[in-house]
Design a protein around this motif. Sequence first.
Motif, mmCIF file in Angstrom:
data_model
loop_
_atom_site.group_PDB
_atom_site.id
_atom_site.type_symbol
_atom_site.label_atom_id
_atom_site.label_comp_id
_atom_site.label_asym_id
_atom_site.label_seq_id
_atom_site.Cartn_x
_atom_site.Cartn_y
_atom_site.Cartn_z
ATOM 1 N N ILE B 226 -0.290 15.928 2.896
ATOM 2 C CA ILE B 226 -0.192 14.612 2.204
ATOM 3 C C ILE B 226 0.541 13.530 3.097
ATOM 4 O O ILE B 226 1.539 13.909 3.556
ATOM 5 N N ARG B 227 -0.001 12.435 3.181
ATOM 6 C CA ARG B 227 0.565 11.268 4.085
ATOM 7 C C ARG B 227 0.331 9.919 3.392
ATOM 8 O O ARG B 227 -0.571 9.715 2.779
ATOM 9 N N ASN B 228 1.401 9.171 3.898
ATOM 10 C CA ASN B 228 1.421 7.776 3.413
ATOM 11 C C ASN B 228 0.912 6.865 4.282
ATOM 12 O O ASN B 228 1.309 6.895 5.557
ATOM 13 N N ASP B 229 0.192 5.523 3.668
ATOM 14 C CA ASP B 229 -0.118 4.689 4.546
ATOM 15 C C ASP B 229 1.063 3.668 5.129
ATOM 16 O O ASP B 229 1.029 3.114 6.282
ATOM 17 N N ALA B 230 1.984 3.689 4.417
ATOM 18 C CA ALA B 230 3.324 2.880 4.718
ATOM 19 C C ALA B 230 2.687 1.501 4.898
ATOM 20 O O ALA B 230 3.335 0.784 5.736
ATOM 21 N N ASN B 231 1.857 0.800 4.013
ATOM 22 C CA ASN B 231 1.083 -0.192 4.051
ATOM 23 C C ASN B 231 1.341 -1.076 2.903
ATOM 24 O O ASN B 231 1.757 -2.317 3.024
ATOM 25 N N HIS B 232 0.578 -0.730 1.841
ATOM 26 C CA HIS B 232 0.557 -1.517 0.698
ATOM 27 C C HIS B 232 0.482 -0.627 -0.558
ATOM 28 O O HIS B 232 -0.123 0.667 -0.404
ATOM 29 N N ILE B 233 0.971 -1.044 -1.637
ATOM 30 C CA ILE B 233 1.117 -0.030 -2.982
ATOM 31 C C ILE B 233 -0.209 -0.034 -3.406
ATOM 32 O O ILE B 233 -0.535 0.780 -4.122
ATOM 33 N N SER B 234 -1.236 -1.042 -3.325
ATOM 34 C CA SER B 234 -2.436 -0.895 -4.164
ATOM 35 C C SER B 234 -3.728 -1.285 -3.298
ATOM 36 O O SER B 234 -4.813 -1.138 -3.706
ATOM 37 N N GLU B 241 -4.542 4.985 8.034
ATOM 38 C CA GLU B 241 -3.298 5.639 8.652
ATOM 39 C C GLU B 241 -2.903 6.929 8.064
ATOM 40 O O GLU B 241 -3.019 8.043 8.666
ATOM 41 N N ARG B 245 -3.959 10.664 9.303
ATOM 42 C CA ARG B 245 -2.928 11.632 9.557
ATOM 43 C C ARG B 245 -3.195 12.866 8.628
ATOM 44 O O ARG B 245 -2.930 14.333 9.237
ATOM 45 N N PHE B 357 -3.190 5.003 -4.965
ATOM 46 C CA PHE B 357 -2.522 4.045 -4.986
ATOM 47 C C PHE B 357 -1.184 4.328 -4.711
ATOM 48 O O PHE B 357 -0.731 5.916 -4.815
ATOM 49 N N GLY B 358 -0.267 3.644 -4.316
ATOM 50 C CA GLY B 358 1.064 4.000 -3.683
ATOM 51 C C GLY B 358 1.019 4.295 -2.236
ATOM 52 O O GLY B 358 1.758 4.738 -1.549
ATOM 53 N N CYS B 360 -0.869 6.810 -0.800
ATOM 54 C CA CYS B 360 -0.883 8.156 -0.682
ATOM 55 C C CYS B 360 -2.399 8.639 -0.285
ATOM 56 O O CYS B 360 -3.178 8.055 -0.693
#
Lengths: 185, 372
Positions: B226-234, B241, B245, B357-358, B360
């Motif tokens: 599980i990885r996050n974009d660290a970019n935008h919540i929606s 990204e 990953r 969303f989020g 993820c």
Amino acid sequence: MMKHSVIITPEHVLVDGNPLMHNEKGSASLTELYRNHIGDYPKFFKMDTLSKLGFIASELLLNAEGNRSFEPREDRAVILFNRHASLQADTAYQATIQDPDNFFPSPAAFVYTLPNIVTGEIAIRNKYFGETSFMVIDDFDEKIIIKNLENAFQDPITKSIIGGWVDCSDEEHFEAKMFLMEKEI
Amino acid sequence: MIVCVAHNIISPLGSNSAENYAAVKSGKSALRKYDGLWGLPEPFVASLLDRNAFTDKRYTIDEQIVIASISKALKQTDIDVKSSKVLFIISTTKGNVFLLDKNENVFPQERIRLGVMAREVTKHFGNPNEPIIVSNACISGVCAQIEAMRYLESGEYDYVVVCGVDVQSSFIVSGFQSFKALSPVECKPFDANRQGLNLGDAAATIIYTKKDKVNDNEWVACRGAIRNDANHISGPSRTGEGSFRALRIALGDLEPEKLAFINAHGTATPYNDEMESIAIERAGLAGVPVNSMKGYYGHTMGAAGVLETIISMQAVDDHNILGTRGFDTLGVTHPLVVSNQNRATEKRTFIKLLSGFGGCNAALLMAKGGLK
């Protein structure tokens, strides 16, 4: 291994067990904490209460850790639990669609009707490309949470976790018990 | 190795996995246009269960299809579900959210809490453990499987029952409409003329256990991330990204040529499908066939990751790469291998990919008979 902890309720704030003084109570205390300890992230004011709470708790944890760099990293996860999921945001969104004669569904309200948005807010703020996850259990249970976070270190890259409990049933009733945990080597 | 011992899907296309796979293979879809349903002012296209078929007054529709799906999966096994060595993990985004509507008063308000809903389910089966609910937006179904793998690896449980569910309501449909994310017609994943997503009802269950040895016909959940974009919540990342990953970890040292396909999220929103094409290309997987199930089921949210994993396992069992219903002309920047026709394959592994969303994203590598 637990490195730092933060507890936030409408009445009290504790960082590593030490009370953090503030004047306001309830939802106003979150705004006061933001102004006194963060202050440079105006997106805060757009957030729902759950995200505000988790965001402030994460900021206090990271300030306690020190040496903040905001460099992108993949080795830190954000894994949070609660009881009420996104109930405060859900209730706010429902109010925009409840009355057929006054039906104006709000996209800005809808986006917060997912509890994991708070984990995304923390990842965006700190440029964490690591795991973000949100789970719900009906009662706070430290054993379940710690076991789950220990399991999360099975990920090949994760070395530390911002984890714990972040719950809010409405704007005036909330509780965060969050901590920074590092992988045992 | 973490092995799938049973599965079930309950959807408008059938009430077991085999019925669902047969329907998808023959190109069936339950997507229909609804006009005026639930008092919503705008029409929408969705894949919905017949609400009149759920008559048990003790349980909400969500609870009824979760209980039915888990029951059918358990019947394929001899698991003692009352044992403390069995854990239930429920994957859902909105659960019983319809109870927020002031006109809904059949069920106690507390059932809106996901933990109370999940306890109704474990109580039904007599399971003594506190159920875990994964509510990680649209990637919940893959996250729940990754959680199951971890709990089994740590040796705390012998079996984990993973059930994904969401049932559509005016709350969810109006929200996506307010986002302008819904397609006015049946969705067209990865297509040049895609206009957005459709929503769908479903529950899907996979039961996992840990084994030292597997036979050639058993399905192994190999690794996931599980990885996050660290970019935008929606909005999805422009560089794909988090998805890139997550894919990179799921693939690991497996040669891309070993993959039968990537079962993508493929929601048919302009941004999601474009983002996935970027992530797949970055991960060096642009030559691997890609498909999406959304043209058959719509986006079933908390159920999607479980349902689409089950359909994909059956497709590999059948030596088939399922066509992407609704797709005609490629409309993403990177040249993905997408087709609306079923194609033959002899390969035995696939990756399930999701994003939500989020910011993820999640990816899961599944291999029939395990990785050799």
